[in-house]
Design an enzyme around this catalytic site. Structure first.
Site, short mmCIF file in Angstrom:
data_model
loop_
_atom_site.label_atom_id
_atom_site.label_comp_id
_atom_site.label_asym_id
_atom_site.label_seq_id
_atom_site.Cartn_x
_atom_site.Cartn_y
_atom_site.Cartn_z
N ASN A 70 0.87 -1.17 0.00
CA ASN A 70 0.00 0.00 0.00
C ASN A 70 0.91 1.22 0.00
OD1 ASN A 70 -1.80 2.05 0.41
ND2 ASN A 70 -2.52 1.34 2.43
N LYS A 113 0.15 4.22 -0.28
CA LYS A 113 -0.49 5.40 0.32
C LYS A 113 -0.25 6.62 -0.59
CE LYS A 113 -0.25 3.12 4.75
NZ LYS A 113 -0.18 3.17 6.19
N HIS A 155 -9.54 1.17 4.72
CA HIS A 155 -8.30 1.39 5.46
C HIS A 155 -8.57 2.35 6.62
CE1 HIS A 155 -4.22 2.47 6.50
NE2 HIS A 155 -3.82 1.40 5.83
N GLU A 167 -6.94 4.71 7.77
CA GLU A 167 -6.65 6.12 7.48
C GLU A 167 -7.83 6.77 6.74
OE1 GLU A 167 -2.87 5.41 5.59
OE2 GLU A 167 -2.03 4.87 7.53
N GLU A 186 -5.52 -4.84 10.32
CA GLU A 186 -4.45 -3.87 10.57
C GLU A 186 -4.74 -3.12 11.86
OE1 GLU A 186 -2.38 -2.74 6.61
OE2 GLU A 186 -4.01 -1.35 6.96
N GLY A 240 2.60 2.06 10.79
CA GLY A 240 3.59 3.13 10.67
C GLY A 240 4.29 3.48 11.97
N SER A 274 3.38 -2.34 10.30
CA SER A 274 4.83 -2.47 10.54
C SER A 274 5.36 -3.86 10.21
CB SER A 274 5.18 -2.07 11.98
OG SER A 274 4.81 -0.73 12.22
P1 13P Z 1 3.04 0.19 7.63
O1 13P Z 1 3.51 -1.12 7.03
O2 13P Z 1 3.82 1.36 7.16
O3 13P Z 1 2.91 0.09 9.12
O4 13P Z 1 1.56 0.42 7.07
C1 13P Z 1 0.64 -0.59 7.16
C2 13P Z 1 -0.55 -0.21 6.38
O5 13P Z 1 -1.29 0.69 6.76
C3 13P Z 1 -0.80 -0.91 5.12
O6 13P Z 1 -2.06 -0.63 4.63
#
Ligand code: 13P
Length: 252
Positions: free
Chosen positions: A9, A11, A97, A99, A169, A175, A215
């Site tokens: 992803n 982002k 997601h 976010e 997640e 992150g 992560s």
């Molecule tokens: P990270 O791997 O950067 O923690 O992000 C995970 C994520 O949100 C994947 O959609």
């Protein structure tokens, strides 16, 4: 056998030129040294989809959007529909997601519409769920994730449900460099599979790919992917460099 999936992803990262370079680099490594039984997916910004589809070998690398509109078409300025995503050649769409839920106010009602439109347009949703730290600290994560699933994808027919993948997640692991422990991830994914079995039957549950995200990296992927209910990963930061992403793909 259910599919193993390692999805990146990206982002809101990379210009289109950088995205094409990254996709080509991942593709090259996957074609030459990638595990053949793993479905590799690149989740790119909308603007990159067509170019990234053209840059990869579609038999080895799939492409995902990170969102789609909750409406089929019309006067919705700035939105990108599921049909538009499909017309780029992308086959997947990441939906729900955390976010998007947190920063763009996506609710279960919105997600119902998005999932339905994605499926109607032949896209495979990678449906995300997961709890915030406060929920985990109160030990209410199972009830929280159960509600997320019930409100958004458990109302599908078994046939439609069997077309999607799920990514768990935990928000506190995204992150942050704090990965859920292998035991925490396995426990939640087994719990989700149990809920699917109750709702749609054991056969559907056994065929559903459930991914872990948060992560996940080359160091911890081996142990995570060795768990019986973890069918791969949804990878953020570590998907932005081909040399970081490949070891995760090859962690099986
Ligand atoms: P990270 O791997 O950067 O923690 O992000 C995970 C994520 O949100 C994947 O959609």
């Amino acid at each position: 056998m259910r599919k193993k999936i390692v999805a990146g992803n990206w982002k809101c990262n990379t210009t289109i030129q950088e995205g094409i370079e990254l996709a080509k680099a991942v593709n090259e490594l996957v074609v030459t040294t990638g595990a053949k039984d793993v479905v590799v997916v690149l989740g790119t910004p909308f603007t990159h989809l067509t170019s990234v589809v053209a840059a990869v070998d579609s038999t080895r690398v799939g492409v995902a959007a990170q969102n789609c509109a909750a409406e089929a078409k019309g006067a919705f300025t700035g939105e990108v529909s599921a049909a538009m995503v499909k017309s780029t050649g992308a086959e997947f769409v990441i939906l729900g997601h955390s976010e998007r839920r947190e920063y763009y106010g996506e609710t279960s009602a919105t997600l119902n519409k998005k999932v339905a439109l994605a499926l109607a347009n032949g896209l495979t949703p990678i449906y995300c769920c997961g709890e915030a730290l406060s929920v985990r600290e109160a030990n209410e994560q199972n009830a929280y994730v159960k509600t997320q699933l019930e409100e958004t994808i458990f109302n599908l027919s078994a046939e439609d449900f069997s077309k999607l993948a799920i990514a768990y997640e935990p928000i506190w692991a995204i992150g942050t460099g704090v990965t859920a422990s292998t035991a925490q991830a396995q426990e939640m994914l087994a719990f989700i599979r149990g809920l699917i079995a109750e709702k749609f039957g054991k056969a559907v549950a056994e065929e559903t790919s459930i991914l872990y995200g948060g992560s996940c990296n080359a160091k911890n992927a081996n142990e995570l992917f060795a768990q019986p209910d973890i069918d791969g990963g949804l990878i953020g930061g570590a998907s932005l460099k081909a040399e970081d992403f490949l070891p995760i793909i090859n962690a099986y």
